[in-house]
Design an enzyme around this catalytic site. Structure first.
Site, PDB file in Angstrom:
ATOM      1  N   LYS A 112       0.859  -1.204   0.000  1.00  0.00           N
ATOM      2  CA  LYS A 112       0.000   0.000   0.000  1.00  0.00           C
ATOM      3  C   LYS A 112       0.888   1.243   0.000  1.00  0.00           C
ATOM      4  CE  LYS A 112      -4.240  -1.377   2.376  1.00  0.00           C
ATOM      5  NZ  LYS A 112      -5.053  -1.153   3.581  1.00  0.00           N
ATOM      6  N   LYS A 196       2.319 -10.178   8.844  1.00  0.00           N
ATOM      7  CA  LYS A 196       1.795  -9.234   7.827  1.00  0.00           C
ATOM      8  C   LYS A 196       2.042  -9.773   6.416  1.00  0.00           C
ATOM      9  CE  LYS A 196       0.748  -4.930   6.092  1.00  0.00           C
ATOM     10  NZ  LYS A 196       0.691  -3.506   6.220  1.00  0.00           N
ATOM     11  N   ARG A 210      -7.269  -9.562   4.755  1.00  0.00           N
ATOM     12  CA  ARG A 210      -6.435  -8.404   5.104  1.00  0.00           C
ATOM     13  C   ARG A 210      -7.146  -7.472   6.080  1.00  0.00           C
ATOM     14  NH1 ARG A 210      -2.228  -5.203   1.086  1.00  0.00           N
ATOM     15  NH2 ARG A 210      -1.441  -3.805   2.688  1.00  0.00           N
ATOM     16  N   ASN A 214      -7.155  -4.619  10.581  1.00  0.00           N
ATOM     17  CA  ASN A 214      -7.818  -3.417  11.118  1.00  0.00           C
ATOM     18  C   ASN A 214      -8.249  -3.576  12.567  1.00  0.00           C
ATOM     19  OD1 ASN A 214      -7.596  -1.835   8.853  1.00  0.00           O
ATOM     20  ND2 ASN A 214      -9.454  -2.685   7.930  1.00  0.00           N
ATOM     21  N   HIS A 217      -8.462  -0.679  14.888  1.00  0.00           N
ATOM     22  CA  HIS A 217      -8.304   0.516  14.055  1.00  0.00           C
ATOM     23  C   HIS A 217      -9.601   1.271  13.792  1.00  0.00           C
ATOM     24  CE1 HIS A 217      -4.216  -0.771  13.623  1.00  0.00           C
ATOM     25  NE2 HIS A 217      -3.920   0.204  12.771  1.00  0.00           N
ATOM     26  N   HIS A 233      -0.535   7.281  16.798  1.00  0.00           N
ATOM     27  CA  HIS A 233      -1.287   6.188  16.188  1.00  0.00           C
ATOM     28  C   HIS A 233      -1.268   4.955  17.101  1.00  0.00           C
ATOM     29  CE1 HIS A 233      -3.076   3.789  13.054  1.00  0.00           C
ATOM     30  NE2 HIS A 233      -2.098   2.896  13.169  1.00  0.00           N
TER      31      HIS A 233
HETATM   32  N1  LIG Z   1       1.451   1.409   3.687  1.00  0.00           N
HETATM   33  C1  LIG Z   1       0.965   0.801   4.744  1.00  0.00           C
HETATM   34  O1  LIG Z   1       0.512  -0.361   4.677  1.00  0.00           O
HETATM   35  C2  LIG Z   1       0.971   1.511   6.065  1.00  0.00           C
HETATM   36  C3  LIG Z   1       0.704   0.801   7.254  1.00  0.00           C
HETATM   37  C4  LIG Z   1       0.797   1.492   8.467  1.00  0.00           C
HETATM   38  C5  LIG Z   1       1.110   2.834   8.494  1.00  0.00           C
HETATM   39  N2  LIG Z   1       1.352   3.506   7.321  1.00  0.00           N
HETATM   40  C6  LIG Z   1       1.733   4.925   7.317  1.00  0.00           C
HETATM   41  O2  LIG Z   1       2.959   5.038   8.027  1.00  0.00           O
HETATM   42  C7  LIG Z   1       3.066   6.367   8.540  1.00  0.00           C
HETATM   43  C8  LIG Z   1       3.630   6.297   9.951  1.00  0.00           C
HETATM   44  O3  LIG Z   1       4.913   5.719   9.901  1.00  0.00           O
HETATM   45  P1  LIG Z   1       5.921   5.740  11.138  1.00  0.00           P
HETATM   46  O4  LIG Z   1       5.202   5.381  12.370  1.00  0.00           O
HETATM   47  O5  LIG Z   1       7.102   4.946  10.722  1.00  0.00           O
HETATM   48  O6  LIG Z   1       6.250   7.289  11.322  1.00  0.00           O
HETATM   49  P2  LIG Z   1       7.211   8.322  10.547  1.00  0.00           P
HETATM   50  O7  LIG Z   1       7.576   7.805   9.211  1.00  0.00           O
HETATM   51  O8  LIG Z   1       6.542   9.644  10.638  1.00  0.00           O
HETATM   52  O9  LIG Z   1       8.498   8.330  11.482  1.00  0.00           O
HETATM   53  C9  LIG Z   1       8.366   8.784  12.805  1.00  0.00           C
HETATM   54  C10 LIG Z   1       9.434   9.801  13.184  1.00  0.00           C
HETATM   55  O10 LIG Z   1      10.638   9.113  13.488  1.00  0.00           O
HETATM   56  C11 LIG Z   1      11.728   9.640  12.738  1.00  0.00           C
HETATM   57  N3  LIG Z   1      12.599   8.491  12.462  1.00  0.00           N
HETATM   58  C12 LIG Z   1      12.355   7.471  11.617  1.00  0.00           C
HETATM   59  N4  LIG Z   1      13.310   6.541  11.700  1.00  0.00           N
HETATM   60  C13 LIG Z   1      14.196   6.984  12.624  1.00  0.00           C
HETATM   61  C14 LIG Z   1      15.403   6.446  13.156  1.00  0.00           C
HETATM   62  N5  LIG Z   1      15.877   5.249  12.803  1.00  0.00           N
HETATM   63  N6  LIG Z   1      16.074   7.194  14.073  1.00  0.00           N
HETATM   64  C15 LIG Z   1      15.585   8.401  14.487  1.00  0.00           C
HETATM   65  N7  LIG Z   1      14.449   8.940  14.028  1.00  0.00           N
HETATM   66  C16 LIG Z   1      13.752   8.243  13.108  1.00  0.00           C
HETATM   67  C17 LIG Z   1      11.114  10.290  11.537  1.00  0.00           C
HETATM   68  O11 LIG Z   1      11.922  11.332  11.060  1.00  0.00           O
HETATM   69  C18 LIG Z   1       9.780  10.809  12.097  1.00  0.00           C
HETATM   70  O12 LIG Z   1       9.978  12.055  12.717  1.00  0.00           O
HETATM   71  C19 LIG Z   1       1.694   7.003   8.441  1.00  0.00           C
HETATM   72  O13 LIG Z   1       1.700   7.949   7.401  1.00  0.00           O
HETATM   73  C20 LIG Z   1       0.780   5.829   8.061  1.00  0.00           C
HETATM   74  O14 LIG Z   1      -0.308   6.232   7.263  1.00  0.00           O
HETATM   75  C21 LIG Z   1       1.289   2.862   6.128  1.00  0.00           C
HETATM   76 ZN   LIG Z   2      -1.976   0.983  12.313  1.00  0.00          ZN
END
Ligand SMILES: NC(=O)c1ccc[n+]([C@@H]2O[C@H](COP(=O)([O-])OP(=O)(O)OC[C@H]3O[C@@H](n4cnc5c(N)ncnc54)[C@H](O)[C@@H]3O)[C@@H](O)[C@H]2O)c1
Ligand SMILES: [Zn+2]
Length: 307
Positions: A112, A196, A210, A214, A217, A233
């Protein structure tokens, strides 16, 4: 992590790494030798305007259909880069290098991709798998614990819906996981991401199985919105998991609540109940169906229910 070595035998004419400011601060040196586009960090990056701007940079850098993008970051960078790769020149390959626990076990798996609209999150997107995922748990050393917990909440979700043994592993190792013990994190990533992977292989386009992902969620998203995104989240879905367990009178309610608390994740909120219910109804209108919840029959076994 040596990206030059890891990409040495791949067939692409050039690479462009997409990353964010935070990550560049920690890992800029390790990305030397590649073209790098540095985004602001956070959800705001996931916009169509930013896709257009970044695509123009790619043409300026000379990337063509034989080139490859590398998403070096969390779920935000992964979703953004995957979406860009899926439409740039009608689709070019991309590699995921997830740097958050959430991205390692969740968002970089299952294809996704997407960006946000002012009217809602992830409303524009595609299904588009990376050609390769490079998972390096050592990157979690610099990840703030608050961000680690977002990933832990999704690991707990995976355990609840599919794996009693992962659930027990999470119970037994909570101290080591929160202390980022490398061996234990490695095992957690392997077990949680394989859940997953299996689910999304079975039902890539989210027609039935899939949907189990959720769990927590439906209520969690509404809570996240009702809090104006002040709750993370992970915190919102933690509350969502406990509340759907209560609502469905799941026999696993107590044991899940205990595990969430071991990780310092919340299970209750003072936010206005009516507001949360209204937000869930808006979600229902989007799908045009009855409101559906994922409920737990026991640890490792979930089903789709209309409550
Ligand atoms: N495609 C999918 O199936 C799917 C599933 C779940 C979530 N998502 C998406 O994922 C996003 C959330 O992702 P996330 O939780 O990884 O958050 P994010 O990508 O915003 O990262 C969180 C924070 O941590 C920092 N960061 C990342 N890696 C780091 C590291 N190794 N060291 C220090 N800082 C670091 C980033 O700069 C950011 O400020 C949302 O946009 C959500 O919609 C997508
Ligand atoms: Zn989630």
């Amino acid at each position: 992590m040596n990206l030059s070595e890891l990409t040495k035998n791949l067939p692409y004419n050039r690479y462009c790494i997409i990353t964010d400011k935070n990550l560049y601060k920690f890992y800029g040196k390790e990305l030397k030798g590649f073209d790098v586009i540095i985004q602001i960090s956070g959800e705001k990056q996931k916009s169509l305007a930013n896709i257009e701007k970044t695509a123009e940079k790619l043409t300026e850098l000379g990337l063509d259909r034989g080139s490859c993008l590398i998403a070096f970051g969390g779920g935000v960078i992964g979703d953004f880069t995957g979406f860009l790769a899926s439409i740039y020149m009608r689709g070019i390959p991309y590699i995921q290098v997830p740097t958050t626990l959430l991205a390692m076990i969740d968002s970089s798996i299952g294809g996704k991709t997407g960006v946000n609209l002012k009217t809602g999150k992830n409303l524009i997107g595609t299904f588009y798998n990376p050609t390769k995922r490079i998972v390096e748990p050592a990157l979690l050393k610099t990840l703030p614990v608050k961000e680690l917990k977002n990933g832990i909440a999704e690991c707990i979700k995976h355990a609840c819906i599919k794996s009693e043994s992962l659930f027990e592993f999470l119970e037994k190792n909570h101290k080591k996981i929160l202390a980022k013990d490398p061996d234990i994190l490695n095992k957690l990533i392997i077990q949680s991401s394989s859940i997953k992977e299996k689910i999304t292989e079975l039902d890539y386009l989210e027609k039935d199985t899939r949907m189990l992902l959720n769990y927590g969620h439906t209520i969690g998203h509404a809570i996240e919105q009702a809090s104006n995104y002040k709750l993370s989240h992970g915190e919102a879905i933690s509350i969502g998991m406990h509340q759907v367990n209560l609502l469905s009178k799941s026999p696993a309610t107590k044991i899940v609540e205990k595990l969430l608390k071991l990780y310092g994740l919340p299970t209750e909120t003072n936010l206005d109940k009516k507001k949360i219910e209204n937000l869930m109804q808006t979600d229902k209108k989007k799908t045009g169906n009855k409101l559906r919840f994922i409920t737990l029959e026991k640890i490792g076994s979930a089903k789709i229910s209309t409550l």
